[in-house]
Enzyme design. Sequence first.
Site, PDB file in Angstrom:
ATOM      1  N   CYS A 191      26.800  46.209  -0.341  1.00  0.00           N
ATOM      2  CA  CYS A 191      25.525  45.667   0.120  1.00  0.00           C
ATOM      3  C   CYS A 191      24.438  45.921  -0.926  1.00  0.00           C
ATOM      4  CB  CYS A 191      25.130  46.307   1.445  1.00  0.00           C
ATOM      5  SG  CYS A 191      23.472  45.849   2.020  1.00  0.00           S
TER       6      CYS A 191
ATOM      7  N   LYS B 237       2.304   4.547   1.325  1.00  0.00           N
ATOM      8  CA  LYS B 237       2.444   5.072   2.684  1.00  0.00           C
ATOM      9  C   LYS B 237       2.111   6.564   2.655  1.00  0.00           C
ATOM     10  CE  LYS B 237       5.594   5.210   6.640  1.00  0.00           C
ATOM     11  NZ  LYS B 237       5.524   6.667   6.872  1.00  0.00           N
TER      12      LYS B 237
ATOM     13  N   GLU C 126       0.843  -1.196   0.000  1.00  0.00           N
ATOM     14  CA  GLU C 126       0.000   0.000   0.000  1.00  0.00           C
ATOM     15  C   GLU C 126       0.876   1.242   0.000  1.00  0.00           C
ATOM     16  OE1 GLU C 126      -3.387  -0.455   2.995  1.00  0.00           O
ATOM     17  OE2 GLU C 126      -2.034  -2.074   3.550  1.00  0.00           O
TER      18      GLU C 126
ATOM     19  N   LYS D 245      10.933   3.214   3.125  1.00  0.00           N
ATOM     20  CA  LYS D 245      11.019   4.673   3.048  1.00  0.00           C
ATOM     21  C   LYS D 245      11.747   5.085   1.769  1.00  0.00           C
ATOM     22  CE  LYS D 245       9.681   6.895   5.963  1.00  0.00           C
ATOM     23  NZ  LYS D 245      10.137   7.317   7.278  1.00  0.00           N
TER      24      LYS D 245
END
Length: 667
Positions: A404, A115, A113, A310
Amino acid sequence: MNKQQAQQHVNELRELINQYGHEYYVLDNPSVPDSEYDRKMQELLKLEEEFPELITADSPSQRIGGEPLDAFQKVQHNVAMMSLGNAFNENDLRNFARRANEGTDERISFVCELKIDGLAVSLTYENGKFVRGATRGDGTTGEDITSNLRTVRSIPLSIREENTIEVRGEAFMPHKSFLKLNEQREENGDDPFANPRNAAAGSLRQLDPKIAASRNLDIFLYGVGEWQTGTLESHSERLDYLQELGFKTNPEWRRCDTIDDVIDYVKYWEGKRPDLNYEIDGIVVKVDNLDQQEELGFTAKNPRWAIAYKFPAEEVITTLREIELSVGRTGVVTPTAVLEPVRVAGTTVQRASLHNEDLIRERDIRLGDTVVIKKAGDIIPEVLRAVEEKRTGDEKEFFMPEECPACGSELVRLEEEVALRCINPNCPAQLKEGLIHFVSRDAMNIDGLGEKVISQLFREELIHTIADLYRLERDDLLQLERMGEKSTSNLLQAIDASRENSLERLLFGLGIRFVGSKAARTLASHFETMESLQQAAFEDITAINEMGEKMADSIVRYFAEDEVKQLLYELDELGLNMEYKGPKAQDVEEDTAFSGKTVVLTGKMEHFTRSEAKALVEQLGGSVTGSVSKNTDILIAGEDAGSKMDKAEQLGVAVWSEQQLREVLDG
């Protein structure tokens, strides 16, 4: 219409609405247009309003959400909801099959199935009526979330089964619902959910069921707990029977005769998972025959007849269009990759972290490169490497600027740092990011002041410094987008309430370099007032346990700045509390349950936020770290503790419940 006629019509309407709902939400095959469903529902609501004594718990009208709860009640599972052991590769699956075959005399077949990545729940039906829904919790005790689960339209409120039956499934949030919810949250200035699993879990743990009802959750049923129907012999037959009863099961399950068939199924879905409208993070493999399941039994934590494969983190290829630069509250300039949109781990990714210039050089990442990306933890996108063989010669090397990008000041690289930094204290980007930090949960915790609202306030030049937040007036806020009377009143109340915060929150919110929330609490409890801390010398600070020279130097330098002195004077004049309200350092017992102990917190707690629990442990002499190791003394585990619990048990670390923590705190 008299009561008897009303009852008959209500029954007819409920039957029709349940039929339409099952066709739409479970079968995905509606027989009538949405307008017809809505018309019947309005007719039912009107009748139930006229005859409230006809309302029943399984009426479709009860899905819209009832009154908010004060708290969730605990539920004991009669049959434990155990977690599954994990497999990470083909060899793990073959070993699982070998062990299963050795544990039984008959040949084994399997059921595979998808997960689902959501929240495990149990649903209990008595005499065919849905009476209780609960979270998995620690496997033996969960939380009663019946009111929220009633709002999930794919859960039947009644079934054709008179025996008591408890079924288990995974509640989840489809991709479409997840994207819509995050769009709404961003528009409201709230932080978006990191992934659909968090969104589903957060929705089902709302005390107000109307919030859960608005989130469009779904569910797949995959198993049973208590079962009195008796005659079924296999898990695959149970899945068929659950569908016959009206439950929504995932249609992609497959019965496999051999472990080779299982591995083929796994490989297929590793490639197909991006095509689904919901998240999956693996495949569940179960022994199909129920007698064989019983024969194989359980370990202390997991069934021997099931395992969860997994999926590895998904890597995909895309094109690096450009690199954008952002300036954080401490002045650090961070490069971010802007990518050709690509789907990875269930979502479309257009931006990914590059961290710093050294990483770009180390991985030789160039503008226009074909790059490999993945989501760290299936959440945060990052660029792994460039695909050099795909270079055409048009790619360009990237160089960090000397100035910057927000204010034009010279960028510097401080000693022993890899980051470039803007050191202009009036840099607008730093001021804005500093304000976002100042109002955050662990700092001043001003609800309703999200990043979008702060950005609007800056754009409209209504704020320039922290002090300006406390000068905002109703008319200022009403001119902002999506700020009505109610949200404006709530925000002004939240700003006003923050004036009473204890000193450590203000200290942390100021964003002093190297001073985190723990150090802010230590400083506040030691010096007790802002004035005392401002006057503290370098030696006074280093004399405090855990206060190093680098932090002390940063603190002394910060309070020596004229701009800081002016800011603190203004905040004091504006009524902000400048004193510590927590337990004084000298009041903490020298010998407590946490004295000298290394503590790890995991899972969701009912009575504390993670930061609150951390603060309490530290006040009692403990040190809180983020991961379990052989040096960990205590793991305090809330709901859904996960892998940290497993590791603690492997290492023999003491595991405490939230109740044990409360007992220690109550003394």
